[in-house]
Design a protein around this motif. Structure first.
Motif, PDB file in Angstrom:
ATOM      1  N   VAL A 102       0.830  -1.197   0.000  1.00 56.35           N
ATOM      2  CA  VAL A 102       0.000   0.000   0.000  1.00 56.35           C
ATOM      3  C   VAL A 102       0.869   1.254   0.000  1.00 56.35           C
ATOM      4  O   VAL A 102       0.627   2.194  -0.764  1.00 56.35           O
ATOM      5  N   ILE A 103       1.886   1.266   0.848  1.00 57.15           N
ATOM      6  CA  ILE A 103       2.756   2.438   0.947  1.00 57.15           C
ATOM      7  C   ILE A 103       3.472   2.698  -0.377  1.00 57.15           C
ATOM      8  O   ILE A 103       3.613   3.846  -0.816  1.00 57.15           O
ATOM      9  N   GLU A 104       3.898   1.661  -1.041  1.00 59.11           N
ATOM     10  CA  GLU A 104       4.582   1.826  -2.325  1.00 59.11           C
ATOM     11  C   GLU A 104       3.631   2.414  -3.360  1.00 59.11           C
ATOM     12  O   GLU A 104       4.014   3.300  -4.140  1.00 59.11           O
ATOM     13  N   ALA A 105       2.397   1.944  -3.400  1.00 63.32           N
ATOM     14  CA  ALA A 105       1.420   2.491  -4.343  1.00 63.32           C
ATOM     15  C   ALA A 105       1.155   3.962  -4.070  1.00 63.32           C
ATOM     16  O   ALA A 105       1.035   4.776  -5.000  1.00 63.32           O
ATOM     17  N   PHE A 160     -19.042   1.606   1.116  1.00 66.78           N
ATOM     18  CA  PHE A 160     -17.819   0.960   1.591  1.00 66.78           C
ATOM     19  C   PHE A 160     -16.866   2.015   2.146  1.00 66.78           C
ATOM     20  O   PHE A 160     -16.887   3.169   1.729  1.00 66.78           O
ATOM     21  N   GLY A 161     -16.009   1.607   3.069  1.00 69.48           N
ATOM     22  CA  GLY A 161     -14.993   2.490   3.623  1.00 69.48           C
ATOM     23  C   GLY A 161     -14.055   1.669   4.481  1.00 69.48           C
ATOM     24  O   GLY A 161     -13.754   0.525   4.170  1.00 69.48           O
ATOM     25  N   LYS A 162     -13.631   2.235   5.593  1.00 68.37           N
ATOM     26  CA  LYS A 162     -12.767   1.552   6.548  1.00 68.37           C
ATOM     27  C   LYS A 162     -11.656   0.757   5.853  1.00 68.37           C
ATOM     28  O   LYS A 162     -10.658   1.322   5.457  1.00 68.37           O
ATOM     29  N   ALA A 163     -11.836  -0.543   5.649  1.00 61.38           N
ATOM     30  CA  ALA A 163     -10.766  -1.375   5.106  1.00 61.38           C
ATOM     31  C   ALA A 163     -10.349  -0.983   3.694  1.00 61.38           C
ATOM     32  O   ALA A 163      -9.275  -1.373   3.238  1.00 61.38           O
ATOM     33  N   LEU A 164     -11.166  -0.199   3.000  1.00 59.30           N
ATOM     34  CA  LEU A 164     -10.897   0.110   1.595  1.00 59.30           C
ATOM     35  C   LEU A 164      -9.541   0.755   1.368  1.00 59.30           C
ATOM     36  O   LEU A 164      -8.882   0.496   0.363  1.00 59.30           O
ATOM     37  N   GLY A 165      -9.080   1.610   2.280  1.00 56.35           N
ATOM     38  CA  GLY A 165      -7.821   2.313   2.066  1.00 56.35           C
ATOM     39  C   GLY A 165      -6.706   1.925   3.005  1.00 56.35           C
ATOM     40  O   GLY A 165      -5.628   2.521   2.968  1.00 56.35           O
ATOM     41  N   ASN A 166      -6.920   0.946   3.877  1.00 57.37           N
ATOM     42  CA  ASN A 166      -5.941   0.543   4.898  1.00 57.37           C
ATOM     43  C   ASN A 166      -5.413   1.744   5.673  1.00 57.37           C
ATOM     44  O   ASN A 166      -4.218   1.881   5.915  1.00 57.37           O
ATOM     45  N   GLY A 167      -6.330   2.628   6.068  1.00 57.86           N
ATOM     46  CA  GLY A 167      -5.961   3.796   6.851  1.00 57.86           C
ATOM     47  C   GLY A 167      -5.956   5.081   6.065  1.00 57.86           C
ATOM     48  O   GLY A 167      -6.022   6.163   6.655  1.00 57.86           O
ATOM     49  N   PHE A 168      -5.834   5.006   4.738  1.00 58.46           N
ATOM     50  CA  PHE A 168      -5.931   6.202   3.919  1.00 58.46           C
ATOM     51  C   PHE A 168      -7.404   6.553   3.724  1.00 58.46           C
ATOM     52  O   PHE A 168      -8.271   5.683   3.704  1.00 58.46           O
ATOM     53  N   ALA A 169      -7.680   7.845   3.568  1.00 57.23           N
ATOM     54  CA  ALA A 169      -9.059   8.334   3.548  1.00 57.23           C
ATOM     55  C   ALA A 169      -9.703   8.099   2.191  1.00 57.23           C
ATOM     56  O   ALA A 169      -9.439   8.824   1.228  1.00 57.23           O
ATOM     57  N   VAL A 170     -10.563   7.078   2.135  1.00 59.41           N
ATOM     58  CA  VAL A 170     -11.313   6.801   0.916  1.00 59.41           C
ATOM     59  C   VAL A 170     -12.544   5.988   1.287  1.00 59.41           C
ATOM     60  O   VAL A 170     -12.494   5.101   2.135  1.00 59.41           O
ATOM     61  N   GLU A 228      -8.439  12.119  -4.521  1.00 55.82           N
ATOM     62  CA  GLU A 228      -6.990  12.259  -4.398  1.00 55.82           C
ATOM     63  C   GLU A 228      -6.329  10.966  -4.882  1.00 55.82           C
ATOM     64  O   GLU A 228      -6.701   9.870  -4.471  1.00 55.82           O
ATOM     65  N   THR A 229      -5.350  11.135  -5.732  1.00 54.69           N
ATOM     66  CA  THR A 229      -4.793   9.964  -6.415  1.00 54.69           C
ATOM     67  C   THR A 229      -4.128   8.982  -5.460  1.00 54.69           C
ATOM     68  O   THR A 229      -4.220   7.766  -5.657  1.00 54.69           O
ATOM     69  N   HIS A 230      -3.459   9.493  -4.416  1.00 57.35           N
ATOM     70  CA  HIS A 230      -2.750   8.555  -3.540  1.00 57.35           C
ATOM     71  C   HIS A 230      -3.716   7.685  -2.745  1.00 57.35           C
ATOM     72  O   HIS A 230      -3.427   6.511  -2.495  1.00 57.35           O
ATOM     73  N   SER A 231      -4.885   8.236  -2.357  1.00 59.40           N
ATOM     74  CA  SER A 231      -5.856   7.420  -1.630  1.00 59.40           C
ATOM     75  C   SER A 231      -6.488   6.375  -2.542  1.00 59.40           C
ATOM     76  O   SER A 231      -6.728   5.229  -2.124  1.00 59.40           O
ATOM     77  N   LEU A 232      -6.766   6.751  -3.796  1.00 58.41           N
ATOM     78  CA  LEU A 232      -7.309   5.773  -4.733  1.00 58.41           C
ATOM     79  C   LEU A 232      -6.275   4.697  -5.049  1.00 58.41           C
ATOM     80  O   LEU A 232      -6.621   3.520  -5.213  1.00 58.41           O
ATOM     81  N   ALA A 233      -5.013   5.089  -5.121  1.00 61.25           N
ATOM     82  CA  ALA A 233      -3.952   4.094  -5.322  1.00 61.25           C
ATOM     83  C   ALA A 233      -3.888   3.131  -4.144  1.00 61.25           C
ATOM     84  O   ALA A 233      -3.696   1.920  -4.315  1.00 61.25           O
ATOM     85  N   ALA A 234      -4.055   3.674  -2.923  1.00 60.75           N
ATOM     86  CA  ALA A 234      -4.082   2.810  -1.738  1.00 60.75           C
ATOM     87  C   ALA A 234      -5.230   1.813  -1.839  1.00 60.75           C
ATOM     88  O   ALA A 234      -5.065   0.618  -1.563  1.00 60.75           O
ATOM     89  N   ALA A 235      -6.412   2.293  -2.259  1.00 61.64           N
ATOM     90  CA  ALA A 235      -7.569   1.414  -2.370  1.00 61.64           C
ATOM     91  C   ALA A 235      -7.331   0.302  -3.377  1.00 61.64           C
ATOM     92  O   ALA A 235      -7.679  -0.861  -3.136  1.00 61.64           O
ATOM     93  N   MET A 236      -6.726   0.628  -4.507  1.00 61.50           N
ATOM     94  CA  MET A 236      -6.443  -0.399  -5.512  1.00 61.50           C
ATOM     95  C   MET A 236      -5.460  -1.430  -4.976  1.00 61.50           C
ATOM     96  O   MET A 236      -5.615  -2.637  -5.201  1.00 61.50           O
ATOM     97  N   ALA A 237      -4.450  -0.960  -4.259  1.00 65.99           N
ATOM     98  CA  ALA A 237      -3.466  -1.885  -3.687  1.00 65.99           C
ATOM     99  C   ALA A 237      -4.109  -2.788  -2.635  1.00 65.99           C
ATOM    100  O   ALA A 237      -3.805  -3.982  -2.553  1.00 65.99           O
TER     101      ALA A 237
END
Length: 447
Positions: free
Chosen positions: A85-88, A265-275, A307-316
């Motif tokens: 997630v952090i890398e994404a 959906f929320g919570k687990a979706l971003g592993n702590g990132f806001a999405v 925000e792109t980084h939160s969506l990237a977190a969600a995809m990861a």
């Protein structure tokens, strides 16, 4: 031990955290940005302020390390600072995070989400769960032309917005006229729900509920709700903030095979990132868009929602869940923990008083007094002993970063806490073991 050195005989001491809590209260109403994280939820003078976390462990600013449960109010299900997630996120941070037009990441994230949750046809992202649930309610009212919202009264939280908070003890500031438009139905009781819909015939815009909670849905219940919603012309909304990913990669709807009109959906979706996400059937979602002929619905329009980084977190996160079988791991860890806690409690003679409940991936515990009634005093005793043993556990909700050794250590600490619990029960008075005021429920009218 709770510290990386040695805990003094007088118990866990948190001088830096106590000072930080005073600073928090001086500047932030409630001393935290979520009421469930407030220091009133913890034993007096034992509310650690966190420095950092990695995996299933967190460190407070006093240098104590804890095994953590319920991470980020269930949002950090892969563990803190998960490498994938952090890398994404890092990749997107170097490319900019917010633009005047949609980023290509937005469509990629939508495609990934709808591939993971195939029961939905469209999705819109936001930052928190309340955004999504309130948007779902507004959309339901718009497409049905009806004013009332029917919430499942057995579930503790849906939104910070007036349509829900007005029904709680913390209703100050919310007009009665708003609250009167929200009605409640009991979970698992189709007859009572039908009676409600009949009473408010052609007035109820939606039924909104968590599809599952501390117990499994009764056989045929969710399908029965689907049929009731169809027959009475209202929108069925599943709040999957908790069940999303923890029940299956496609949420509870994927596990139980009942398709709602809308889901959040929320919570687990971003592993702590806001999405967060609002998803659903195209014909229900499209009124919030531009490709229809009816009145426009102001669905979700958030500056930071994509925000792109939160969506990237969600995809990861979604890729990790699917490829690594995270849901199955959460269940296995939870089953190991639940069995260990139950055995420890039974072994100390408090098996009827410390009760583990819920699906294995989403465990909570109840603390009961000598009359088997829920007790904030006994919860305080239990939390204090867990903290002193290095376990930070407002619930027993697991993350996939926990190891078997973490679970085994937790069970040891629980057993030690149960021994003290037994003494308090024998005395019929937990007060000598509290060392301060009891913890308090989040929803209460007075401070």
């Amino acid at each position: 031990m709770a510290t990386e050195d040695c805990v003094e005989s007088e118990g866990l001491q948190l001088p830096r955290s106590r000072m930080a809590n005073e600073r928090l209260h001086a500047l932030i109403p409630g001393g935290a940005h979520t009421y469930a994280k407030g220091d009133d939820q913890y034993p007096e003078n034992l509310a650690p302020v966190i420095s950092h976390g990695r995996g299933a462990h967190v460190w407070d600013i006093d240098g104590n390390r804890y095994i953590e449960y319920g991470s980020g109010l269930r949002s950090v299900s892969l563990g803190h600072a998960h490498p994938r997630v952090i890398e994404a996120v890092r990749r997107e941070l170097d490319r900019g995070s917010n633009f005047v037009r949609p980023s290509i990441v937005e469509v990629e994230a939508a495609e990934r989400f709808l591939a993971t949750v195939p029961t939905a046809e469209m999705v819109k992202f936001a930052k928190n769960g309340s955004d999504a649930t309130t948007a779902a309610v507004r959309l339901a009212r718009a497409v049905t032309g009806r004013p009332r919202v029917a919430i499942c009264g057995d579930h503790p939280f849906f939104s910070v917005d007036d349509w829900f908070i007005g029904t709680t003890p913390m209703s100050a500031g919310i007009p009665a006229a708003t609250t009167e438009l929200t009605v409640a139905f009991p979970y698992g009781d189709l007859a009572a729900t039908e009676a409600l819909l009949t009473r408010y015939q052609d007035e109820v815009a939606c039924l909104i509920l968590e599809p599952a909670g501390h117990s499994e849905p009764p056989p045929g219940y969710l399908a029965g709700l689907r049929e009731l919603a169809d027959r009475h012309g209202c929108v069925l909304i599943f709040d999957e903030m908790i069940t999303g990913f923890r029940w299956s990669e496609a949420g509870a709807q994927g596990l139980y095979g009942v398709v709602p009109d809308l889901s959040t959906f929320g919570k687990a979706l971003g592993n702590g990132f806001a999405v967060s996400a609002l998803a659903g059937r195209r014909e229900v979602m499209e009124p919030g868009g531009l490709r229809h002929s009816g009145d426009r619905v102001f669905l979700l329009s958030t500056t930071h929602g994509a925000e792109t980084h939160s969506l990237a977190a969600a995809m990861a996160v979604q890729a990790t869940y699917v490829e690594e079988g995270v849901t199955a791991r959460l269940h296995a860890l939870g089953e190991r923990l639940a069995a260990g806690v139950r055995d420890a409690a039974a072994g100390m003679g408090v098996g009827d008083h410390i009760v583990v409940r819920g699906r294995a991936s989403n465990l909570v515990f109840a603390t009961l007094d000598e009359n088997l009634q829920p007790s904030q005093e006994y919860r305080t005793l239990f939390l204090r002993r867990l903290l002193e043993g290095g376990v930070l556990a407002p619930s027993f909700v697991v993350s996939s970063a926990l190891s078997d050794a973490d679970i085994d250590r937790t069970v040891e600490v629980v057993a030690q806490a149960c021994a003290v619990y037994r003494k308090a029960l024998d005395a019929a008075d937990p007060t000598p073991w509290l060392a301060g005021r009891p913890v308090k429920p989040v929803f209460r009218r007075l401070v």
